[in-house]
Scaffold this motif. Sequence first.
Motif, PDB file in Angstrom:
ATOM      1  N   ALA A  10       0.730  -1.248  -0.126  1.00  0.00           N
ATOM      2  CA  ALA A  10      -0.001  -0.106   0.059  1.00  0.00           C
ATOM      3  C   ALA A  10       0.922   1.390   0.058  1.00  0.00           C
ATOM      4  CB  ALA A  10      -0.817  -0.088   1.247  1.00  0.00           C
ATOM      5  N   HIS A  11       1.984   1.046  -0.220  1.00  0.00           N
ATOM      6  CA  HIS A  11       3.139   2.253  -0.162  1.00  0.00           C
ATOM      7  C   HIS A  11       4.398   1.771  -1.182  1.00  0.00           C
ATOM      8  CE1 HIS A  11       5.868  -0.734   1.797  1.00  0.00           C
ATOM      9  NE2 HIS A  11       4.704  -0.980   2.658  1.00  0.00           N
ATOM     10  N   SER A  12       5.000   2.850  -1.218  1.00  0.00           N
ATOM     11  CA  SER A  12       6.301   2.465  -2.216  1.00  0.00           C
ATOM     12  C   SER A  12       7.312   1.539  -1.573  1.00  0.00           C
ATOM     13  CB  SER A  12       7.206   3.728  -2.472  1.00  0.00           C
ATOM     14  OG  SER A  12       6.487   4.889  -3.174  1.00  0.00           O
ATOM     15  N   PRO A  13       7.402   0.199  -2.372  1.00  0.00           N
ATOM     16  CA  PRO A  13       8.330  -0.749  -1.745  1.00  0.00           C
ATOM     17  C   PRO A  13       9.517  -0.423  -1.021  1.00  0.00           C
ATOM     18  CG  PRO A  13       8.588  -0.853  -4.119  1.00  0.00           C
ATOM     19  CD  PRO A  13       7.591   0.067  -3.894  1.00  0.00           C
ATOM     20  N   ARG A  14       9.912  -1.071   0.333  1.00  0.00           N
ATOM     21  CA  ARG A  14      11.169  -0.572   0.730  1.00  0.00           C
ATOM     22  C   ARG A  14      12.129  -1.785   0.961  1.00  0.00           C
ATOM     23  NH1 ARG A  14      12.373   4.362   1.591  1.00  0.00           N
ATOM     24  NH2 ARG A  14      13.419   3.820   3.560  1.00  0.00           N
ATOM     25  N   TYR A  75      13.441  -3.358  25.220  1.00  0.00           N
ATOM     26  CA  TYR A  75      14.841  -3.513  25.046  1.00  0.00           C
ATOM     27  C   TYR A  75      15.366  -1.999  24.970  1.00  0.00           C
ATOM     28  CZ  TYR A  75      13.850  -8.498  24.307  1.00  0.00           C
ATOM     29  OH  TYR A  75      13.607  -9.504  24.337  1.00  0.00           O
ATOM     30  N   SER A  76      16.865  -1.977  24.699  1.00  0.00           N
ATOM     31  CA  SER A  76      17.351  -0.695  24.607  1.00  0.00           C
ATOM     32  C   SER A  76      16.601   0.366  23.597  1.00  0.00           C
ATOM     33  CB  SER A  76      18.956  -0.791  24.382  1.00  0.00           C
ATOM     34  OG  SER A  76      19.150  -1.435  23.007  1.00  0.00           O
ATOM     35  N   PRO A  77      16.832   1.619  23.575  1.00  0.00           N
ATOM     36  CA  PRO A  77      16.296   2.446  22.437  1.00  0.00           C
ATOM     37  C   PRO A  77      17.039   2.073  21.067  1.00  0.00           C
ATOM     38  CG  PRO A  77      16.694   3.624  24.211  1.00  0.00           C
ATOM     39  CD  PRO A  77      17.217   2.270  24.573  1.00  0.00           C
ATOM     40  N   GLN A  78      18.146   1.827  20.971  1.00  0.00           N
ATOM     41  CA  GLN A  78      19.002   1.399  19.827  1.00  0.00           C
ATOM     42  C   GLN A  78      18.331   0.100  19.057  1.00  0.00           C
ATOM     43  OE1 GLN A  78      22.919  -0.071  19.967  1.00  0.00           O
ATOM     44  NE2 GLN A  78      23.548   1.025  18.074  1.00  0.00           N
ATOM     45  N   VAL A  79      18.144  -0.873  20.014  1.00  0.00           N
ATOM     46  CA  VAL A  79      17.385  -2.159  19.409  1.00  0.00           C
ATOM     47  C   VAL A  79      16.184  -1.882  18.840  1.00  0.00           C
ATOM     48  CG1 VAL A  79      16.467  -4.102  20.158  1.00  0.00           C
ATOM     49  CG2 VAL A  79      18.672  -4.046  20.734  1.00  0.00           C
ATOM     50  N   HIS A  80      15.262  -1.040  19.512  1.00  0.00           N
ATOM     51  CA  HIS A  80      13.886  -0.696  19.019  1.00  0.00           C
ATOM     52  C   HIS A  80      13.915   0.057  17.677  1.00  0.00           C
ATOM     53  CE1 HIS A  80      11.402  -2.673  21.977  1.00  0.00           C
ATOM     54  NE2 HIS A  80      12.234  -2.293  22.931  1.00  0.00           N
ATOM     55  N   ALA A  81      14.775   1.043  17.625  1.00  0.00           N
ATOM     56  CA  ALA A  81      15.312   1.752  16.509  1.00  0.00           C
ATOM     57  C   ALA A  81      15.554   0.881  15.148  1.00  0.00           C
ATOM     58  CB  ALA A  81      16.065   2.954  16.826  1.00  0.00           C
ATOM     59  N   HIS A  82      16.337  -0.156  15.625  1.00  0.00           N
ATOM     60  CA  HIS A  82      16.948  -1.208  14.514  1.00  0.00           C
ATOM     61  C   HIS A  82      15.680  -1.875  14.072  1.00  0.00           C
ATOM     62  CE1 HIS A  82      21.361  -0.394  13.686  1.00  0.00           C
ATOM     63  NE2 HIS A  82      21.156   0.319  14.603  1.00  0.00           N
ATOM     64  N   MET A  83      15.187  -2.328  15.007  1.00  0.00           N
ATOM     65  CA  MET A  83      13.739  -3.360  14.633  1.00  0.00           C
ATOM     66  C   MET A  83      12.970  -2.680  13.818  1.00  0.00           C
ATOM     67  SD  MET A  83      13.226  -6.425  14.749  1.00  0.00           S
ATOM     68  CE  MET A  83      11.775  -7.208  14.182  1.00  0.00           C
ATOM     69  N   ALA A  84      12.783  -1.073  13.972  1.00  0.00           N
ATOM     70  CA  ALA A  84      11.856  -0.645  13.300  1.00  0.00           C
ATOM     71  C   ALA A  84      12.178  -0.484  11.757  1.00  0.00           C
ATOM     72  CB  ALA A  84      11.613   0.804  13.887  1.00  0.00           C
ATOM     73  N   ARG A  85      13.467  -0.471  11.509  1.00  0.00           N
ATOM     74  CA  ARG A  85      14.069  -0.422  10.440  1.00  0.00           C
ATOM     75  C   ARG A  85      13.736  -1.632   9.581  1.00  0.00           C
ATOM     76  NH1 ARG A  85      19.894   2.380  10.927  1.00  0.00           N
ATOM     77  NH2 ARG A  85      19.695   2.525   8.599  1.00  0.00           N
ATOM     78  N   VAL A  86      13.916  -2.714  10.560  1.00  0.00           N
ATOM     79  CA  VAL A  86      13.495  -4.272   9.620  1.00  0.00           C
ATOM     80  C   VAL A  86      12.229  -4.145   9.276  1.00  0.00           C
ATOM     81  CG1 VAL A  86      13.677  -6.531  10.505  1.00  0.00           C
ATOM     82  CG2 VAL A  86      15.579  -5.101  11.143  1.00  0.00           C
TER      83      VAL A  86
END
Length: 207
Positions: A10-14, A75-86
Motif C-alpha cells: 500500500a506504499h512504495s516498496p522498501r 529493550y534498549s532504544p537502539q535495538v527498538h530503532a533498528h527493529m523498526a527499520r527491519v
Amino acid sequence: MAPRSPLTTAHSPRALLVLAHPRADSLTAQLADRAEQRLTRDGFGVDLLDLHAEDFDPRMTPADEPDWADPDKPYSPQVHAHMARVEAADVIVVVFPLWWFGLPAVLKGWIDRVWNHGLAYGGSRPRLHGKRMLWLSLVSYGREQFTELGWDEVVSRTLREGISGFCGIDDAVVHFVYESLTVGQQALNTVDPALDEVLPPVRTGGT
C-alpha cells in the motif's frame, strides 16, 4: 522455478540493505553498492544499514538479553530503532563476507541484539512474516570445493531456516559469491541474478 507472486504494498516498496564489512572500499561494499543501484532502479526506497559506519555495538548487554517469560520486555532504544527499520522493509538484503564459516561478529551481534525475543520471534504477532530476504555472502572457496565440503548446505540451512525461517520469513534465499579473494570485479555480475531470486514484481495500491 515458478514465477514469484507480486509483492503487494500500500506504499512504495522498501528495502533494508545491510552491509557488514569494515572497509568502505571492500568487494563486499561494492556488491552492496551494486545491490542498492538495482533496488533503486526497481523502484525500492533503500535504507542502507552499514553496521560499521553506524558504529553498531554487537555486544549483548543485560538490557537486550531476551527474557523468555516476557515477550513484551522493552529493550534498549537502539535495538527498538533498528527493529523498526527491519519492520519497515518489504525486502531485506544482507551482504557480508563468510568468516570462519559464519557471520562476521558485527552482523552476528546485530542478529543477536535486534532480532530478539518478542520482536522478531516469540511475540503475539509475526512481525516479519511475508517479508523476503536475500543473504549475499562472499566466500574465498571455489564453488566445487565449498560444495564438496558440505559448507553450502550448512551455511544455507543456518541462514535460511535457523534465522530467517525461525523469524517467520519463509521466502529467504542464500546466494554465495565464490573465490572472493581473486574474482575481482566479475563478482559484481552476480548481484542481479541473486536479486532476481528474491525480488518479485511489485504491485502497489494494496489490490
